[in-house]
Design an enzyme around this catalytic site. Structure first.
Site, mmCIF file in Angstrom:
data_model
loop_
_atom_site.group_PDB
_atom_site.id
_atom_site.type_symbol
_atom_site.label_atom_id
_atom_site.label_comp_id
_atom_site.label_asym_id
_atom_site.label_seq_id
_atom_site.Cartn_x
_atom_site.Cartn_y
_atom_site.Cartn_z
ATOM 1 N N CYS A 135 -0.397 4.124 2.149
ATOM 2 C CA CYS A 135 -0.248 3.918 3.600
ATOM 3 C C CYS A 135 1.210 4.111 4.018
ATOM 4 C CB CYS A 135 -0.647 2.499 4.015
ATOM 5 S SG CYS A 135 -2.146 1.884 3.282
ATOM 6 N N ASP A 136 2.143 3.570 3.251
ATOM 7 C CA ASP A 136 3.533 3.476 3.707
ATOM 8 C C ASP A 136 4.527 4.356 2.949
ATOM 9 O OD1 ASP A 136 2.641 1.538 5.490
ATOM 10 O OD2 ASP A 136 2.978 -0.091 4.055
ATOM 11 N N CYS A 170 0.837 -1.206 0.000
ATOM 12 C CA CYS A 170 0.000 0.000 0.000
ATOM 13 C C CYS A 170 0.871 1.254 0.000
ATOM 14 C CB CYS A 170 -0.922 -0.025 1.217
ATOM 15 S SG CYS A 170 -1.932 1.452 1.349
#
Ligand code: NAP
Length: 320
Positions: free
Chosen positions: A151-152, A148
């Protein structure tokens, strides 16, 4: 006697929430069961959605929240549970009489925290990221291996990352990362990307993106964190190692249908066999969104599936 729902919807992504909106407007006694108390599904981790009509460039998280707000406005009830199986309802005799009065053909949805009785069920549990299946992937997951980018990605500011894959998600991830990272490799196993042309054009215009064509990852290397990738060119056989700080795997999705094995017919990939009307091989069980056999897996087709399924549910209930 437990209450009997006209419709239980499993999943709260665009398909499930779309169905819930139509179900409420059709005045069906409905419950949405979601695994976590965060609605939206895969769209939540999409940085930007530029192809949902009427909302150009909306953030994925914002769109997910809008779907949920719409369901909340219509007072759709939600339950948090993980569904383990669905089976024909197992009721005591007097309960069966009441159930018969309420309409025959009852299903019980068995969750970790409860059992829910429903005349119809819409399966809308979506799909999850597929694994690459190479050495180092499992071991370095969360230590530089991610599925992701939104997200990261922030952990890799001004660093070097690689994205594996050639679909919409891989291209979107590479574009997102290119805005943060010093350098982004996009590694694809063929000489042509699968993702949308408009995304490809955006990607090609980014100066810090290098596409490595016809190439597969043999291993992800590093001890405590990712340090490099070992690659093989499929056409020339050439092998090389590139240094990276992070790797984002975007090689497609697999459907979340394990709990429905034996209940409905599925194809070899585990997708639930159903047409546009959402009808599955089991009477009263319908399928909407990414877990259904279909050509185009998009937010708009997931929402449309939800609407179509509710229309089929109404027809089915009227036939009973
Ligand atoms: P996808 O379209 O199935 O693409 C997967 C990519 O990974 C393909 O390029 C495939 O290569 C590659 N791949 C698969 N297995 C591999 C392996 N073992 N090693 C190396 N590469 C591998 O999946 P996705 O990008 O995750 O998208 C999923 C669905 O969501 C699609 O239907 C997509 O259209 C949709 N989606 C749409 C949007 C949008 O419209 N904005 C955004 C996100 C997702 P090949 O090309 O060689 O098969």
């Amino acid at each position: 006697m437990e209450q009997i729902y006209d419709l239980v919807i499993l999943g709260s992504g665009p398909a499930g929430l779309g169905a819930s909106i139509y179900a409420k407007r059709a005045d069906l006694k409905t419950l949405v069961i979601e695994r976590e108390m965060v609605s939206g599904g895969q769209v939540l981790t999409t940085y930007e959605v530029d192809n949902y009509a009427g909302l150009p460039g909306i953030g994925g998280f914002d769109l997910g929240m809008k779907f949920r707000e719409h369901a909340d406005k219509l007072e759709v009830p939600f339950a948090e549970d993980t569904v383990l199986k669905i089976e024909p309802a197992d009721l005591a005799e007097n309960e069966l009489v009441q159930a018969a009065e309420a309409g025959a053909g009852l299903w019980q949805v068995v969750g970790e925290s409860g059992v829910y009785l429903a005349k119809t069920v819409i399966l809308a549990t979506g799909a999850r990221h597929r694994k690459l299946g190479v050495p180092g992937e499992e071991e370095l997951s969360g230590m530089g291996v991610s599925y992701c980018a939104t997200c990261d990605g922030a952990f890799f500011k001004k660093k070097t990352t690689a994205v594996i894959g050639g679909g919409d998600v891989a291209i979107e991830d590479a574009i997102f990362l290119a805005r943060l990272c010093e350098k982004v490799y996009l590694i694809h196993r063929r000489d042509e990307l699968r993702g949308a042309k408009s995304l490809q054009n955006k990607l090609m215009a980014m100066e810090n993106v290098e596409i490595i064509w016809d190439t597969v990852v043999d291993s992800i290397n590093g001890t405590d964190k990712v340090s490099s990738l070992s690659l093989s060119n499929k056409k020339t056989g050439e092998k090389k190692e590139i240094s990276v700080d992070g790797v984002f795997i975007a090689v497609g999705i697999s459907p979340n249908t394990g709990a429905f094995e034996g209940l409905v017919e599925m194809d070899a990939g585990g997708y639930v066999k159903a047409g546009e009307d959402g009808r599955t091989s089991a009477a009263g069980i319908f399928a909407a969104g990414d877990l259904r056999t279909k050509n185009l897996r998009q937010i708009v087709t997931a929402v449309a599936d939800g609407a179509n399924c509710v229309s089929s549910v109404e027809r089915y209930l009227n036939e009973q």
